[in-house]
Design an enzyme around this catalytic site. Structure first.
Site, short mmCIF file in Angstrom:
data_model
loop_
_atom_site.label_atom_id
_atom_site.label_comp_id
_atom_site.label_asym_id
_atom_site.label_seq_id
_atom_site.Cartn_x
_atom_site.Cartn_y
_atom_site.Cartn_z
N THR A 91 -1.97 8.66 14.02
CA THR A 91 -3.03 7.86 13.75
C THR A 91 -3.69 7.54 14.59
O THR A 91 -3.99 6.75 15.68
CB THR A 91 -2.46 6.36 12.66
OG1 THR A 91 -3.10 5.33 12.19
CG2 THR A 91 -1.86 5.55 13.76
N ASP A 99 2.07 7.22 5.44
CA ASP A 99 0.88 7.31 4.27
C ASP A 99 1.20 5.40 3.37
O ASP A 99 2.28 5.37 3.61
CB ASP A 99 0.95 8.33 3.69
CG ASP A 99 -0.45 9.09 3.37
OD1 ASP A 99 -1.73 8.29 3.95
OD2 ASP A 99 -0.89 9.72 2.56
N PHE A 102 -7.27 -5.39 6.92
CA PHE A 102 -8.05 -3.56 6.58
C PHE A 102 -7.92 -3.51 4.84
O PHE A 102 -7.19 -4.06 4.33
CB PHE A 102 -7.70 -2.94 8.21
CG PHE A 102 -6.83 -2.18 7.84
CD1 PHE A 102 -5.07 -2.85 7.92
CD2 PHE A 102 -6.31 -1.38 6.60
CE1 PHE A 102 -3.99 -2.23 7.75
CE2 PHE A 102 -4.75 -0.15 7.03
CZ PHE A 102 -4.02 -0.96 7.44
N GLY A 103 -9.00 -2.74 5.32
CA GLY A 103 -8.30 -1.24 3.55
C GLY A 103 -8.60 -3.01 2.75
O GLY A 103 -9.79 -3.45 2.46
N TYR A 104 -7.85 -2.57 1.07
CA TYR A 104 -7.49 -3.35 0.29
C TYR A 104 -6.89 -5.06 0.77
O TYR A 104 -7.34 -5.59 -0.35
CB TYR A 104 -7.25 -2.88 -1.02
CG TYR A 104 -7.55 -1.19 -1.21
CD1 TYR A 104 -8.14 -1.38 -2.59
CD2 TYR A 104 -7.14 -0.25 -1.03
CE1 TYR A 104 -8.99 -0.31 -2.83
CE2 TYR A 104 -7.41 0.94 -1.19
CZ TYR A 104 -8.87 1.02 -2.43
OH TYR A 104 -8.73 2.17 -2.53
N LYS A 145 1.08 -11.82 7.57
CA LYS A 145 0.89 -10.22 7.16
C LYS A 145 2.64 -9.67 6.81
O LYS A 145 2.64 -8.63 5.80
CB LYS A 145 -0.54 -9.32 7.46
CG LYS A 145 0.15 -8.07 6.14
CD LYS A 145 -1.74 -7.11 6.32
CE LYS A 145 -1.11 -6.34 5.98
NZ LYS A 145 -2.79 -5.07 6.04
P1 IMP Z 1 -4.06 5.90 4.49
O1 IMP Z 1 -2.52 5.61 4.81
O2 IMP Z 1 -4.70 5.57 5.91
O3 IMP Z 1 -4.34 6.73 3.90
O4 IMP Z 1 -4.71 4.49 3.56
C1 IMP Z 1 -5.04 4.38 2.64
C2 IMP Z 1 -6.37 3.46 1.78
O5 IMP Z 1 -4.96 2.34 1.41
C3 IMP Z 1 -7.19 3.26 3.14
O6 IMP Z 1 -8.15 3.02 2.24
C4 IMP Z 1 -6.62 2.16 3.69
O7 IMP Z 1 -7.57 1.62 3.97
C5 IMP Z 1 -5.72 1.81 2.67
N1 IMP Z 1 -4.06 0.25 3.82
C6 IMP Z 1 -3.23 1.22 4.01
N2 IMP Z 1 -3.03 0.54 4.32
C7 IMP Z 1 -3.11 -0.80 4.10
C8 IMP Z 1 -2.38 -1.70 4.46
O8 IMP Z 1 -1.62 -3.14 4.63
N3 IMP Z 1 -3.58 -3.11 3.89
C9 IMP Z 1 -4.67 -3.20 3.15
N4 IMP Z 1 -5.35 -1.78 3.16
C10 IMP Z 1 -4.61 -1.08 3.10
#
Ligand code: IMP
Length: 197
Positions: free
Chosen positions: A12, A73, A153-155, A176
């Site tokens: 990653t 993922d 981060f993210g959601y 978390k």
């Molecule tokens: P990926 O696993 O990096 O492809 O993430 C997929 C999507 O989910 C991205 O928009 C990430 O920001 C979001 N995401 C992945 N893990 C988390 C988390 O633990 N919390 C919030 N959003 C997440």
């Protein structure tokens, strides 16, 4: 017997994920991100399942390095949206995957729907001596009506895990990790590693 930590490449470039996993791993295991391993690569996620995308990432790095490695993922699965955004979570509002736009689209799609049930699902793909093992972690919860919190981060600003009264983004990383999907998947990986030392 050496006391040196066993090093694993974590496929990653997401430093948030690496920090969360580092906080879970004890002194026995040490992860090294792609950047730290000197690997400049952006691995595509072309498949329609978390399992296949996780495998794509770990296989790509194993083939490059011939070193034990893992990837993960993660998707946010919202019940009222039939499990969307799911595997498309990163690209929900478009290929560029801007977090604020993804969140805005999700809140907009749910609108006034009272069914806010959702879950995060993480799939870890670990490759050891060329053989793949997968580990899943799920965190059930709900989508809040608005964003709160500055951490994570993210959601994270719109997700409240079951049993908590605030969003992931309003929690410290340690808080978390009490609930986290990623933590549950990593614990399964650690159990596997400890059993197969
Ligand atoms: P990926 O696993 O990096 O492809 O993430 C997929 C999507 O989910 C991205 O928009 C990430 O920001 C979001 N995401 C992945 N893990 C988390 C988390 O633990 N919390 C919030 N959003 C997440």
């Amino acid at each position: 017997m050496s006391n040196a930590a066993r090093q694993l490449i974590f496929a990653t470039n997401n430093q948030h994920k690496a920090n969360e996993i580092n906080a879970i791993l004890g002194a026995t295991y040490k992860i090294c991100t792609l950047r730290e391993a000197g690997i400049e690569i952006d691995i595509p996620e072309p498949h329609d399942t978390l399992e296949a995308n996780a495998r794509e990432k770990s296989t790509t790095i194993f083939n490059l390095t011939q070193t034990d490695c893992f990837s993960e993922d993660t998707g946010l699965e919202v019940a009222a949206l039939g499990g969307a955004p799911g595997v498309r979570s990163a690209r929900y509002a478009g290929e560029q995957g801007k977090t604020a736009e993804n969140i805005a689209k999700l809140l907009n799609e749910l609108a006034a729907n009272k069914n806010r049930k959702a879950r995060f699902r993480t799939v870890i793909s670990f490759i050891e001596k060329g053989i793949e093992h997968q580990f899943e972690g799920i965190c059930e919860g709900m989508i809040d009506w608005h964003c709160s919190g500055d951490n994570g981060f993210g959601y994270d600003p719109i997700f409240i895990p079951t049993g908590a009264s605030k969003s992931f983004a309003s929690m410290t990383m340690e808080e978390k990790n009490i609930y986290s999907h990623r933590k549950k998947a990593v614990e399964k990986l650690i159990s596997y590693l400890n059993l197969n030392k």
